[in-house]
Scaffold this motif. Structure first.
Motif, mmCIF file in Angstrom:
data_model
loop_
_atom_site.group_PDB
_atom_site.id
_atom_site.type_symbol
_atom_site.label_atom_id
_atom_site.label_comp_id
_atom_site.label_asym_id
_atom_site.label_seq_id
_atom_site.Cartn_x
_atom_site.Cartn_y
_atom_site.Cartn_z
ATOM 1 N N ASN A 29 0.866 -1.160 0.000
ATOM 2 C CA ASN A 29 0.000 0.000 0.000
ATOM 3 C C ASN A 29 0.918 1.229 0.000
ATOM 4 O O ASN A 29 1.535 1.532 1.015
ATOM 5 C CB ASN A 29 -0.922 -0.002 1.223
ATOM 6 N N ALA A 30 0.990 1.908 -1.126
ATOM 7 C CA ALA A 30 1.929 3.026 -1.256
ATOM 8 C C ALA A 30 1.547 4.208 -0.377
ATOM 9 O O ALA A 30 2.414 4.958 0.077
ATOM 10 C CB ALA A 30 2.018 3.474 -2.705
ATOM 11 N N ALA A 31 0.263 4.391 -0.111
ATOM 12 C CA ALA A 31 -0.171 5.513 0.730
ATOM 13 C C ALA A 31 0.277 5.313 2.177
ATOM 14 O O ALA A 31 0.733 6.253 2.829
ATOM 15 C CB ALA A 31 -1.681 5.662 0.657
ATOM 16 N N ASP A 32 0.151 4.090 2.681
ATOM 17 C CA ASP A 32 0.563 3.795 4.058
ATOM 18 C C ASP A 32 2.015 3.366 4.154
ATOM 19 O O ASP A 32 2.535 3.189 5.255
ATOM 20 C CB ASP A 32 -0.314 2.675 4.643
ATOM 21 N N LYS A 33 2.648 3.168 2.997
ATOM 22 C CA LYS A 33 4.028 2.699 2.915
ATOM 23 C C LYS A 33 4.217 1.376 3.651
ATOM 24 O O LYS A 33 5.143 1.209 4.445
ATOM 25 C CB LYS A 33 4.995 3.757 3.428
ATOM 26 N N THR A 34 3.339 0.435 3.371
ATOM 27 C CA THR A 34 3.462 -0.895 3.953
ATOM 28 C C THR A 34 4.096 -1.845 2.946
ATOM 29 O O THR A 34 3.902 -1.705 1.739
ATOM 30 C CB THR A 34 2.091 -1.437 4.383
ATOM 31 N N ILE A 35 4.838 -2.813 3.459
ATOM 32 C CA ILE A 35 5.535 -3.789 2.629
ATOM 33 C C ILE A 35 5.015 -5.169 3.003
ATOM 34 O O ILE A 35 5.011 -5.541 4.183
ATOM 35 C CB ILE A 35 7.056 -3.702 2.843
ATOM 36 N N GLN A 36 4.595 -5.936 2.019
ATOM 37 C CA GLN A 36 4.018 -7.266 2.253
ATOM 38 C C GLN A 36 5.104 -8.268 2.651
ATOM 39 O O GLN A 36 6.284 -8.057 2.394
ATOM 40 C CB GLN A 36 3.287 -7.742 0.985
#
Length: 141
Positions: free
Chosen positions: A89-96
């Motif tokens: 999720n680029a908005a939250d800057k999360t990495i799977q």
């Protein structure tokens, strides 16, 4: 007697020693001037590694997570932080989970070249970078 004095070269060794000592002192002074770059590079490497490990454990690379690393006084505060990855999720800057990423930090260090007695020192800026890789350990639903 005058001819013997002109041909005598016993003082030649003293000049060789003086020149050698002068060269050694110049080399030592230049190494001492460049020492801050090496220590800043080591600190920046440690900061990049710790940031990568923090992002691995949190699974996100937002400003709050990265600020938590530099709040500790043991780590250097970089000028810029760049994270390259495929974001979940680029908005939250999360990495799977199991997604690789690279943290690149950059810092500009000033080196004093000449320090005159009556004036401002002559300095130059050197830009140093450090990178660390990681793989996310968080599963986002």
């Amino acid at each position: 007697m005058k001819k013997r004095f002109i041909r005598d070269q016993t003082g030649e060794g003293f000049i060789d020693v003086a020149v050698t000592i002068l060269i050694i002192f110049v080399l030592m002074a230049s190494l001492m001037a460049l020492f801050p770059i090496f220590t800043a590079q080591q600190d920046l490497n440690q900061t990049a590694k710790y940031m990568a490990r923090t992002v691995e454990l949190c699974g996100k690379a937002d400003d709050e997570t990265l600020q938590s690393v530099t709040e500790n006084s043991n780590f250097i505060k970089p000028d810029s932080i760049d994270i390259s990855t495929d974001w979940e999720n680029a908005a939250d800057k999360t990495i799977q989970l199991k997604t690789p990423f690279t943290v690149t930090v950059t810092k500009t260090v000033q080196i004093v070249i000449l320090r005159p007695a009556l004036g401002d020192p002559v300095t130059t800026k050197v830009k140093i970078t450090a990178s660390a890789n990681g793989i996310s350990e968080v599963y986002w639903k």
